[in-house]
Design a protein around this motif. Structure first.
Motif, PDB file in Angstrom:
ATOM      1  N   LEU A   9       0.826  -1.210   0.000  1.00  0.00           N
ATOM      2  CA  LEU A   9       0.000   0.000   0.000  1.00  0.00           C
ATOM      3  C   LEU A   9       0.857   1.255   0.000  1.00  0.00           C
ATOM      4  O   LEU A   9       0.571   2.215  -0.718  1.00  0.00           O
ATOM      5  CB  LEU A   9      -0.929   0.000   1.227  1.00  0.00           C
ATOM      6  CG  LEU A   9      -2.204  -0.839   1.108  1.00  0.00           C
ATOM      7  CD1 LEU A   9      -2.881  -0.965   2.460  1.00  0.00           C
ATOM      8  CD2 LEU A   9      -3.165  -0.207   0.099  1.00  0.00           C
ATOM      9  N   ILE A  40      -7.100   0.758  -0.934  1.00  0.00           N
ATOM     10  CA  ILE A  40      -7.171   0.636   0.522  1.00  0.00           C
ATOM     11  C   ILE A  40      -8.298  -0.308   0.933  1.00  0.00           C
ATOM     12  O   ILE A  40      -8.097  -1.231   1.736  1.00  0.00           O
ATOM     13  CB  ILE A  40      -7.358   2.021   1.168  1.00  0.00           C
ATOM     14  CG1 ILE A  40      -6.145   2.905   0.872  1.00  0.00           C
ATOM     15  CG2 ILE A  40      -7.563   1.886   2.670  1.00  0.00           C
ATOM     16  CD1 ILE A  40      -6.335   4.357   1.267  1.00  0.00           C
ATOM     17  N   VAL A  48      -0.751   2.913   4.737  1.00  0.00           N
ATOM     18  CA  VAL A  48      -1.521   3.943   4.033  1.00  0.00           C
ATOM     19  C   VAL A  48      -0.981   5.329   4.368  1.00  0.00           C
ATOM     20  O   VAL A  48      -0.716   6.157   3.477  1.00  0.00           O
ATOM     21  CB  VAL A  48      -3.014   3.852   4.390  1.00  0.00           C
ATOM     22  CG1 VAL A  48      -3.773   5.049   3.812  1.00  0.00           C
ATOM     23  CG2 VAL A  48      -3.611   2.549   3.871  1.00  0.00           C
TER      24      VAL A  48
END
Length: 426
Positions: A62, A82, A145
């Motif tokens: 990610l 996500i 993230v």
């Protein structure tokens, strides 16, 4: 937008400052819990850390995919990435948690060599460790993230209290009740709260992004990158943590603490270069497609900085190991661990250097290379460990770990050289 220096300082604060809490907490934990119980606590920390890496590589993937998409202006791919990743991790983490929960009793009574009076509380402790795993795995992805967005302010705000409480919560819990199970329950609560805070922060950060189905190309890139990371994450922690299990089974759980205490402490020193590497990984990923000369220059400077930082660390630890351990814990512990500490310090130096080419290789999307190198190193390490422990005990384990990380650095440096040489003018 924060500068690289500001991001590094934020990352440094959230990763290095908790080391102070560890320095203060570990002697207290050893004194209050006893050497064997603390050895079991260190194994529990290891299990949680290991399964935090078994996220199909989606945390690291990610970061790499979000940073790359931001760098080339494909923001529309971010939110689907996500959601897709979190759905997979939710199912995977619950499955792993269930399997570990069901096998906890077997692990305690058939694998660990534990004094009888601690067996029952260790069994129930393992249940809490199993229940902690989903929150650890999902939190790893959520941190990924935030790193992809380079939101190191939020990361510092969450990671700093989390890392401090990982040391302080066991002290408070053990003072409340003299039982290892209560200690593990406290760590479960810490991880649960950290996950909930992360979830809220990430939700509000991505709320404005477009919500659409994930494209086939992006899904393939994510799973391919994550798949290689998974393979690497399966192999690498075995090389990092298997020695503890092997020592516990061959030499007994009582001796684990004499090895893991200096190892855990010194490995935490890698948080110093990690605070830099955590920033540079997303920097490499976001700039590789658009400005490769910039990436090459940043790579060389980062390697230079880490080398001199960790060389100073190595010199101080090597010459101050015995006196430092005597002051920190006691003279008896120091006499049994200071030579191990010196050997491990050498390994930590090379392990820190290896982080720089590791970040470059993965940042440019070549997670397959790091996985293949780890597969190459694994049998070498196992042979060294088996031979070393059988013949030289704890000393052999320390040298096996150190030789393995030196080999890891040399191979990663060659891989980075290959990438830079073949892509410098691409």
């Amino acid at each position: 937008m924060r500068t690289i220096k500001e991001k590094v300082l934020l990352n440094f604060g959230s990763t290095v400052l908790p080391m102070t809490a560890g320095l203060l907490a570990i002697p207290v934990l050893i004194e209050e819990m006893g050497v064997e119980r603390f050895g079991l606590l260190s194994i529990a920390w290891m299990i949680v850390g290991y399964f935090g890496l078994l996220d199909m590589g989606l945390g690291r993937a990610l970061t790499q995919r979000i940073a790359t998409n931001l760098g080339i202006g494909k923001e529309g791919e971010i939110k689907p990435l996500i959601y897709f990743s979190l759905k997979i991790l939710l199912f995977l983490s619950i499955t792993i948690s269930f399997l570990l929960f069901c096998s906890s009793e077997y692990i305690v009574f058939n694998i660990f060599d534990i004094t009888d009076i601690y067996e029952e509380e260790t069994k129930y402790s393992m249940y809490w460790v199993a229940l902690t795993i989903p929150f650890v795995m999902l939190s790893t992805a959520l941190f990924g993230v935030l790193e992809g967005f380079q939101y190191f302010g939020w990361i510092a705000l969450i990671r700093l209290p989390l890392n401090v409480l990982m040391f302080l919560a066991p002290i408070l819990a053990f003072d409340l009740e003299n039982n290892l199970e209560v200690v593990m329950f406290s760590l479960f609560l810490v991880r649960l709260v950290a996950f909930l805070v992360l979830l809220v922060v990430v939700y509000w950060q991505v709320l404005a992004f477009k919500n659409s189905p994930i494209s086939k190309a992006e899904r393939k890139a994510l799973l391919s990158f994550g798949g290689w990371i998974t393979l690497s994450n399966l192999v690498s922690p075995i090389m990092v943590y298997f020695d503890r299990f092997y020592i516990a089974s061959v030499l007994g759980a009582l001796l684990v603490a004499y090895y893991t205490t200096p190892l855990d402490l010194l490995v935490k020193a890698t948080l110093i270069p990690f605070s830099i590497i955590g920033v540079m990984f997303s920097y490499f990923a976001s700039n590789w497609q658009t400005n490769r000369e910039k990436v090459i220059d940043a790579y060389k400077k980062t390697l230079f900085i880490v080398f001199f930082m960790m060389l100073a660390f190595l010199v101080v630890v090597y010459f101050g190991a015995k006196e430092g351990l005597a002051i920190w814990i006691d003279e008896d512990f120091a006499s049994k661990s200071y030579v191990l500490t010196q050997i491990i310090a050498l390994g930590v130096f090379f392990n820190s250097l290896a982080m720089v080419p590791f970040a470059l290789v993965q940042g440019v999307g070549r997670s397959d290379l790091t996985a293949k190198l780890h597969l190459l190193e694994l049998p070498v390490f196992i042979v060294l460990l088996f031979f070393g422990v059988q013949k030289y005990g704890l000393m052999g384990a320390a040298w096996a770990w150190t030789v393995r990380v030196i080999l890891d650095f040399l191979l990663l440096k060659l891989a980075a050289y290959y990438i830079l040489r073949n892509n410098k003018y691409a």
